[in-house]
Design a protein around this motif. Sequence first.
Motif, short mmCIF file in Angstrom:
data_model
loop_
_atom_site.label_atom_id
_atom_site.label_comp_id
_atom_site.label_asym_id
_atom_site.label_seq_id
_atom_site.Cartn_x
_atom_site.Cartn_y
_atom_site.Cartn_z
N MET A 196 0.83 -1.20 0.00
CA MET A 196 0.00 0.00 0.00
C MET A 196 0.86 1.26 0.00
SD MET A 196 -3.06 -1.05 -0.22
CE MET A 196 -3.83 0.55 0.04
N ASP A 197 1.95 1.24 0.79
CA ASP A 197 2.84 2.40 0.83
C ASP A 197 3.50 2.65 -0.52
OD1 ASP A 197 2.19 2.70 3.45
OD2 ASP A 197 4.03 1.84 4.26
N ARG A 198 3.91 1.58 -1.19
CA ARG A 198 4.54 1.74 -2.50
C ARG A 198 3.52 2.21 -3.54
NH1 ARG A 198 9.52 -1.02 -2.85
NH2 ARG A 198 9.24 -1.32 -5.08
N ARG A 199 2.30 1.70 -3.43
CA ARG A 199 1.27 2.06 -4.40
C ARG A 199 0.83 3.52 -4.22
NH1 ARG A 199 -1.55 -0.89 -7.88
NH2 ARG A 199 -3.66 -0.24 -8.51
N MET A 200 0.82 3.99 -2.99
CA MET A 200 0.37 5.36 -2.70
C MET A 200 1.54 6.35 -2.65
SD MET A 200 -2.42 4.40 0.28
CE MET A 200 -2.94 6.11 0.49
N ARG A 201 2.72 5.90 -3.05
CA ARG A 201 3.92 6.74 -3.13
C ARG A 201 4.43 7.19 -1.76
NH1 ARG A 201 5.88 5.54 -8.02
NH2 ARG A 201 4.29 5.79 -9.65
N ILE A 202 3.90 6.59 -0.69
CA ILE A 202 4.43 6.92 0.64
C ILE A 202 5.84 6.39 0.78
CG2 ILE A 202 4.09 6.56 3.11
CD1 ILE A 202 1.11 6.42 2.60
N TRP A 203 6.11 5.23 0.16
CA TRP A 203 7.43 4.61 0.20
C TRP A 203 8.48 5.56 -0.40
CZ3 TRP A 203 8.73 -0.10 2.36
CH2 TRP A 203 10.00 -0.60 2.07
N ASP A 204 8.13 6.21 -1.50
CA ASP A 204 9.07 7.13 -2.15
C ASP A 204 9.39 8.31 -1.24
OD1 ASP A 204 9.01 5.50 -4.36
OD2 ASP A 204 7.44 6.66 -5.37
N ARG A 205 8.40 8.81 -0.53
CA ARG A 205 8.64 9.93 0.37
C ARG A 205 9.55 9.52 1.52
NH1 ARG A 205 2.26 11.69 0.94
NH2 ARG A 205 1.85 11.95 -1.30
N LEU A 206 9.38 8.28 1.99
CA LEU A 206 10.23 7.81 3.08
C LEU A 206 11.68 7.65 2.64
CD1 LEU A 206 7.91 5.11 4.74
CD2 LEU A 206 8.50 7.35 5.67
N ILE A 211 15.38 8.98 6.63
CA ILE A 211 15.32 7.56 7.00
C ILE A 211 15.90 6.72 5.87
CG2 ILE A 211 13.84 5.67 7.74
CD1 ILE A 211 11.78 7.75 8.59
N GLY A 212 16.83 5.84 6.19
CA GLY A 212 17.43 4.98 5.18
C GLY A 212 16.52 3.82 4.82
N LYS A 213 16.78 3.23 3.63
CA LYS A 213 15.96 2.09 3.19
C LYS A 213 16.11 0.90 4.14
CE LYS A 213 15.62 2.89 -1.79
NZ LYS A 213 15.90 2.32 -3.13
N SER A 274 6.99 -8.68 -3.29
CA SER A 274 7.87 -8.18 -4.36
C SER A 274 7.37 -8.57 -5.74
CB SER A 274 9.29 -8.71 -4.15
OG SER A 274 9.36 -10.11 -4.36
N VAL A 275 6.64 -9.70 -5.83
CA VAL A 275 6.16 -10.16 -7.15
C VAL A 275 4.71 -9.76 -7.40
CG1 VAL A 275 7.77 -12.11 -7.18
CG2 VAL A 275 5.48 -12.42 -6.22
N ALA A 276 4.00 -9.36 -6.35
CA ALA A 276 2.60 -8.94 -6.51
C ALA A 276 2.56 -7.44 -6.74
CB ALA A 276 1.79 -9.32 -5.27
N SER A 277 2.00 -7.03 -7.84
CA SER A 277 1.99 -5.61 -8.19
C SER A 277 0.84 -4.84 -7.53
CB SER A 277 1.89 -5.45 -9.71
OG SER A 277 0.74 -6.11 -10.21
N MET A 362 12.15 -6.00 -5.23
CA MET A 362 11.52 -4.71 -4.88
C MET A 362 12.38 -3.54 -5.36
SD MET A 362 9.82 -4.96 -1.10
CE MET A 362 8.38 -5.96 -0.76
N GLU A 363 13.67 -3.66 -5.14
CA GLU A 363 14.56 -2.56 -5.54
C GLU A 363 14.62 -2.42 -7.06
OE1 GLU A 363 16.10 -0.34 -3.43
OE2 GLU A 363 14.68 -1.31 -2.09
N ARG A 364 14.60 -3.52 -7.76
CA ARG A 364 14.64 -3.46 -9.23
C ARG A 364 13.36 -2.84 -9.79
NH1 ARG A 364 17.40 -8.94 -11.75
NH2 ARG A 364 19.48 -8.66 -10.80
#
Length: 367
Positions: A196-206, A211-213, A274-277, A362-364
């Motif tokens: 959900m965080d990656r889909r809503m771009r919250i991951w990018d903000r973090l 904060i490091g990955k 990582s494999v589920a979009s 995930m990183e790729r």
Amino acid sequence: MIHIFKTKLLLLSRQPASFIIITVIICAFAYVLGLGSQSKLQIGVYSDLDDEKTKAYMAEFERIPQTEYILFSEEKAISLVEEGEFEVAVHLMLDGFELITSPDFMDAPLISNELTTIYSRLTQEEAILSAAPINKHDEVEKIIGEAAVHPSFHINYSSFTNDEEFVWDSKLHSLFGFSLFMVIYTVANGVYPIIMDRRMRIWDRLTISAIGKTEIYMANILYSFLMGYLQIVLVLSIFHFGVGVDFYGGFYYSLLLVIPYLICIVSLSIFIASVASTPGKFNAIIYGMAVPFAMLGGAYWPLEIVNSDVILALSNISPITYGLELLNGATINNSPFGDLIQPLGVLLFMSVVLMGVGINLMERREV
């Protein structure tokens, strides 16, 4: 990392429904399948002894496992057996006892042997007291009590089984099986916010913040692991301290050995994420994978009764197989640590591979 972890705990405290529901389901299924079908044998008791002696015998009867002795009047106890509600009743007399049984009751010799042992011990104490002077009764009772707590010699009981046969305990199997099965959903619920965080771009903000990955991954992994571990500890504690399930002296050892299994499930959830979009695909894969893993891993029935070579071969890919080996080894099988290295090593190997591949994918995808 700490702030992310605290935020997730706060969200859990506000929406604990999923965690509570899964915990209740585990307890309900484990109790119904492992304990509910094994009710205690009810035995009616009527006595010719005085109240004090009757209470002493009833207190001893309560220590006998898998039986429940209930005191009735003579007419009531006999009528219960005659009407088929009870299969056996016990008549306590001054010089012994007698059993009133239904025609098809086959365990009378076992009951008789247990009662004979109790009668012999209690009548022996009475004989010692009656032989002693009245003014010495208190001293003699104290000595008898100390002898019971600190006997002069100890008797150890051991059983011999065929090495090719497996030891079966339906209570522990259903408890361990459903705990390892259902905790998959709890751990997956902890990993779900990553998608959900990656889909809503919250991951990018973090990731572009201070904060490091590594800290972001560690916070999510630690949160998912602790949710699953807390649930396992809670369920096993309820059955150990509340219900009274026998862990064969390995309760705390089992809490330690369940950790590699949970690490493997966390790694598996990270790999699936990582494999589920999409969140829908993640849930579909988790729900579609958990049930086959439980069936192949022996959560529903022991693998020792399976004759299919194909099923036994496929069971090697299920983490539940190795989780049950560890828990059974810590409890009912009382296995030395050397015998547990193989399932422990397999779980850790699966954890490293799944976690490494999952984070790499995930990183790729992010790039």
